[in-house]
Structures are given as C-alpha cells and as structure tokens.
Motif scaffolding. Structure first.
Motif, PDB file in Angstrom:
ATOM      1  N   LYS A  99      31.546  47.698  35.712  1.00  0.00           N
ATOM      2  CA  LYS A  99      32.219  48.961  35.377  1.00  0.00           C
ATOM      3  C   LYS A  99      31.598  50.191  36.010  1.00  0.00           C
ATOM      4  CE  LYS A  99      34.259  48.136  30.876  1.00  0.00           C
ATOM      5  NZ  LYS A  99      34.306  48.567  29.498  1.00  0.00           N
ATOM      6  N   LYS A 100      30.290  50.315  35.924  1.00  0.00           N
ATOM      7  CA  LYS A 100      29.664  51.561  36.392  1.00  0.00           C
ATOM      8  C   LYS A 100      29.761  51.738  37.902  1.00  0.00           C
ATOM      9  CE  LYS A 100      24.949  49.917  36.846  1.00  0.00           C
ATOM     10  NZ  LYS A 100      23.572  50.099  36.492  1.00  0.00           N
ATOM     11  N   ASN A 101      30.082  50.673  38.645  1.00  0.00           N
ATOM     12  CA  ASN A 101      30.180  50.760  40.106  1.00  0.00           C
ATOM     13  C   ASN A 101      31.619  50.750  40.613  1.00  0.00           C
ATOM     14  OD1 ASN A 101      27.506  48.930  39.538  1.00  0.00           O
ATOM     15  ND2 ASN A 101      27.204  50.502  41.096  1.00  0.00           N
ATOM     16  N   ILE A 102      32.583  50.556  39.732  1.00  0.00           N
ATOM     17  CA  ILE A 102      33.978  50.517  40.165  1.00  0.00           C
ATOM     18  C   ILE A 102      34.528  51.935  40.130  1.00  0.00           C
ATOM     19  CG2 ILE A 102      36.285  49.604  39.727  1.00  0.00           C
ATOM     20  CD1 ILE A 102      34.899  47.173  38.387  1.00  0.00           C
ATOM     21  N   THR A 125      34.711  42.637  37.437  1.00  0.00           N
ATOM     22  CA  THR A 125      33.474  42.586  38.200  1.00  0.00           C
ATOM     23  C   THR A 125      33.835  42.247  39.637  1.00  0.00           C
ATOM     24  OG1 THR A 125      33.119  40.263  37.656  1.00  0.00           O
ATOM     25  CG2 THR A 125      32.011  41.878  36.264  1.00  0.00           C
ATOM     26  N   PHE A 126      33.088  42.816  40.556  1.00  0.00           N
ATOM     27  CA  PHE A 126      33.245  42.503  41.975  1.00  0.00           C
ATOM     28  C   PHE A 126      31.919  41.961  42.476  1.00  0.00           C
ATOM     29  CE2 PHE A 126      36.711  45.423  41.325  1.00  0.00           C
ATOM     30  CZ  PHE A 126      37.717  44.880  42.103  1.00  0.00           C
ATOM     31  N   ALA A 127      31.966  40.834  43.157  1.00  0.00           N
ATOM     32  CA  ALA A 127      30.774  40.220  43.738  1.00  0.00           C
ATOM     33  C   ALA A 127      30.854  40.383  45.251  1.00  0.00           C
ATOM     34  CB  ALA A 127      30.694  38.748  43.361  1.00  0.00           C
ATOM     35  N   LEU A 128      29.919  41.129  45.806  1.00  0.00           N
ATOM     36  CA  LEU A 128      29.872  41.316  47.248  1.00  0.00           C
ATOM     37  C   LEU A 128      28.920  40.283  47.843  1.00  0.00           C
ATOM     38  CD1 LEU A 128      29.644  45.207  47.421  1.00  0.00           C
ATOM     39  CD2 LEU A 128      31.652  43.768  47.781  1.00  0.00           C
ATOM     40  N   SER A 129      29.434  39.473  48.760  1.00  0.00           N
ATOM     41  CA  SER A 129      28.575  38.513  49.437  1.00  0.00           C
ATOM     42  C   SER A 129      27.994  39.112  50.710  1.00  0.00           C
ATOM     43  CB  SER A 129      29.338  37.222  49.752  1.00  0.00           C
ATOM     44  OG  SER A 129      30.500  37.508  50.500  1.00  0.00           O
ATOM     45  N   ARG A 130      28.658  40.158  51.219  1.00  0.00           N
ATOM     46  CA  ARG A 130      28.155  40.862  52.404  1.00  0.00           C
ATOM     47  C   ARG A 130      28.698  42.287  52.408  1.00  0.00           C
ATOM     48  NH1 ARG A 130      28.261  38.696  58.630  1.00  0.00           N
ATOM     49  NH2 ARG A 130      27.373  40.572  59.542  1.00  0.00           N
ATOM     50  N   SER A 141      36.921  39.557  39.841  1.00  0.00           N
ATOM     51  CA  SER A 141      37.375  38.837  38.661  1.00  0.00           C
ATOM     52  C   SER A 141      37.712  39.876  37.594  1.00  0.00           C
ATOM     53  CB  SER A 141      36.266  37.912  38.173  1.00  0.00           C
ATOM     54  OG  SER A 141      36.628  37.317  36.949  1.00  0.00           O
ATOM     55  N   CYS A 142      38.948  39.854  37.135  1.00  0.00           N
ATOM     56  CA  CYS A 142      39.399  40.850  36.152  1.00  0.00           C
ATOM     57  C   CYS A 142      40.038  40.178  34.949  1.00  0.00           C
ATOM     58  CB  CYS A 142      40.425  41.798  36.781  1.00  0.00           C
ATOM     59  SG  CYS A 142      39.765  42.795  38.106  1.00  0.00           S
ATOM     60  N   PRO A 155      50.690  44.399  34.921  1.00  0.00           N
ATOM     61  CA  PRO A 155      50.438  42.970  35.145  1.00  0.00           C
ATOM     62  C   PRO A 155      48.956  42.696  35.426  1.00  0.00           C
ATOM     63  CG  PRO A 155      52.185  43.800  36.585  1.00  0.00           C
ATOM     64  CD  PRO A 155      51.575  44.972  35.917  1.00  0.00           C
ATOM     65  N   LEU A 156      48.497  41.542  34.990  1.00  0.00           N
ATOM     66  CA  LEU A 156      47.123  41.111  35.206  1.00  0.00           C
ATOM     67  C   LEU A 156      46.903  40.742  36.671  1.00  0.00           C
ATOM     68  CD1 LEU A 156      44.428  40.463  33.803  1.00  0.00           C
ATOM     69  CD2 LEU A 156      45.281  38.126  33.498  1.00  0.00           C
ATOM     70  N   VAL A 157      45.767  41.151  37.231  1.00  0.00           N
ATOM     71  CA  VAL A 157      45.387  40.812  38.601  1.00  0.00           C
ATOM     72  C   VAL A 157      44.156  39.912  38.539  1.00  0.00           C
ATOM     73  CG1 VAL A 157      44.602  41.713  40.827  1.00  0.00           C
ATOM     74  CG2 VAL A 157      46.298  42.982  39.491  1.00  0.00           C
ATOM     75  N   THR A 158      44.239  38.747  39.186  1.00  0.00           N
ATOM     76  CA  THR A 158      43.145  37.775  39.167  1.00  0.00           C
ATOM     77  C   THR A 158      42.896  37.226  40.566  1.00  0.00           C
ATOM     78  OG1 THR A 158      44.670  35.956  38.687  1.00  0.00           O
ATOM     79  CG2 THR A 158      43.674  37.057  36.785  1.00  0.00           C
ATOM     80  N   ASP A 159      41.861  36.416  40.681  1.00  0.00           N
ATOM     81  CA  ASP A 159      41.542  35.664  41.905  1.00  0.00           C
ATOM     82  C   ASP A 159      41.513  36.546  43.147  1.00  0.00           C
ATOM     83  OD1 ASP A 159      41.491  33.354  40.309  1.00  0.00           O
ATOM     84  OD2 ASP A 159      43.615  32.994  40.636  1.00  0.00           O
ATOM     85  N   VAL A 160      40.788  37.644  43.083  1.00  0.00           N
ATOM     86  CA  VAL A 160      40.722  38.610  44.178  1.00  0.00           C
ATOM     87  C   VAL A 160      39.682  38.160  45.195  1.00  0.00           C
ATOM     88  CG1 VAL A 160      40.261  41.018  44.778  1.00  0.00           C
ATOM     89  CG2 VAL A 160      41.351  40.464  42.596  1.00  0.00           C
ATOM     90  N   LYS A 161      40.064  38.194  46.474  1.00  0.00           N
ATOM     91  CA  LYS A 161      39.158  37.869  47.569  1.00  0.00           C
ATOM     92  C   LYS A 161      39.485  38.793  48.733  1.00  0.00           C
ATOM     93  CE  LYS A 161      37.656  34.076  50.511  1.00  0.00           C
ATOM     94  NZ  LYS A 161      37.870  32.694  50.906  1.00  0.00           N
ATOM     95  N   PHE A 162      38.467  39.475  49.291  1.00  0.00           N
ATOM     96  CA  PHE A 162      38.751  40.445  50.361  1.00  0.00           C
ATOM     97  C   PHE A 162      37.676  40.381  51.440  1.00  0.00           C
ATOM     98  CE2 PHE A 162      36.497  42.540  46.926  1.00  0.00           C
ATOM     99  CZ  PHE A 162      35.442  43.169  47.568  1.00  0.00           C
TER     100      PHE A 162
END
Length: 166
Positions: A99-102, A125-130, A141-142, A155-162
C-alpha cells in the motif's frame, strides 16, 4: 604555519571530502517504449501493449552503502480502448511492495469496465523482479476492493504481469 598554508590544507581537506560525493551517480530519468501487461479483469484475460513508461531514480548514500530510490510509472493502451496505469513510488529495488508504495493502479477495458484501486482501501501488492535502466519486470496480486470511478464497486483485477524496456 602561514595563513595561506593553513588555507591550502583546509581547502585540500574540503575537496577531499567533496570529491567522493560528486563522483557518485547522478539522478536519472529513463523512458520506456516497449512492453506489455497481462491481467484478468473479472476472470477475462487481457494483454495490452505499453504506451509509455518512465523510471525516475535518485541515488542516496546510507553510510557506506549506496542505494537508489525509484519512482515508476507505466501506462498501457490497447486497440480495444484498454487503458492501464501502474505507479509505484519510493521503491529501492527488486522485492515486494504494498500500500505505501502504490501511487496508483487503474484498469479500464471496453468489455470489463473500470477498476480503480483506492490506495487507502485496496489490498494489492506488486513484486518487482527487476527495476533498472534497461528493464522493468513485475507481477501484481490484488484482492480489491476496486471502484468503478462512479462510487460503485469495480471489477476485480488479478494475475497481473508486466514488463517494459527502452
């Protein structure tokens, strides 16, 4: 010792202390033009290309350990009126952020509608791999709740990959 000799010694000390600081990395801004985001909105899968991205970095020195604090903004736009915005702030490198970083996360699609995360209420939550000048990669993941922009539940948003590259 003469005053000029003392001044020369003091100047040498000051320059010796300042030189390592000025040799450190400078703040930078990197633009990103290629990439995509994949996600599900109410169970429907979407894949949308990157329209533009921006990474701003400010080098910091915590004692002997150098670090960078980064702000990232990615905007994706598709042919079917999709528009997605992901903004993360004060990130230090690859890891998970909450939350504090979004700084903002919103999804608009022609078939699914609007999903806007309220940072004070939403659970993502967002997980940055790079995250560096050459590439940004991450997942999200929301669990919501999302709003539709008019005060109702979105609507719910899931399975985010960017991903994004210059």
């Amino acid at each position: 010792m003469s005053k000029s000799a003392q001044s020369a010694i003091i100047l040498g000390i000051v320059l010796g202390l300042v030189a390592p600081i000025s040799a450190q990395a400078v703040p930078y801004v990197q633009q990103f033009t290629k990439g995509q985001i994949e996600f599900k909105q109410d169970g429907e899968m979407f894949k949308v290309p990157l329209q533009r991205g921006r990474l701003e970095a400010m080098p910091l020195n915590f004692g002997k350990k150098a670090a960078e604090i980064r702000n990232m903004t990615l905007v994706f736009a598709g042919a079917e009126m999709e528009r997605i915005s992901v903004r993360l702030v004060n990130v230090a490198g690859p890891k998970q952020y909450g939350k504090k970083n979004i700084g903002g996360f919103s999804v608009q699609t022609g078939t699914g509608g609007n999903s806007m995360l309220r940072t004070d209420k939403g659970d993502c939550t967002f997980a940055l791999s790079r995250i560096d000048k050459s590439k940004i990669e991450g997942t999200g993941s929301c669990r919501g709740p999302f709003e539709d922009g008019r005060g109702a539940q979105g609507p719910l948003v899931t399975d985010v990959k960017f991903s994004a590259t210059p």
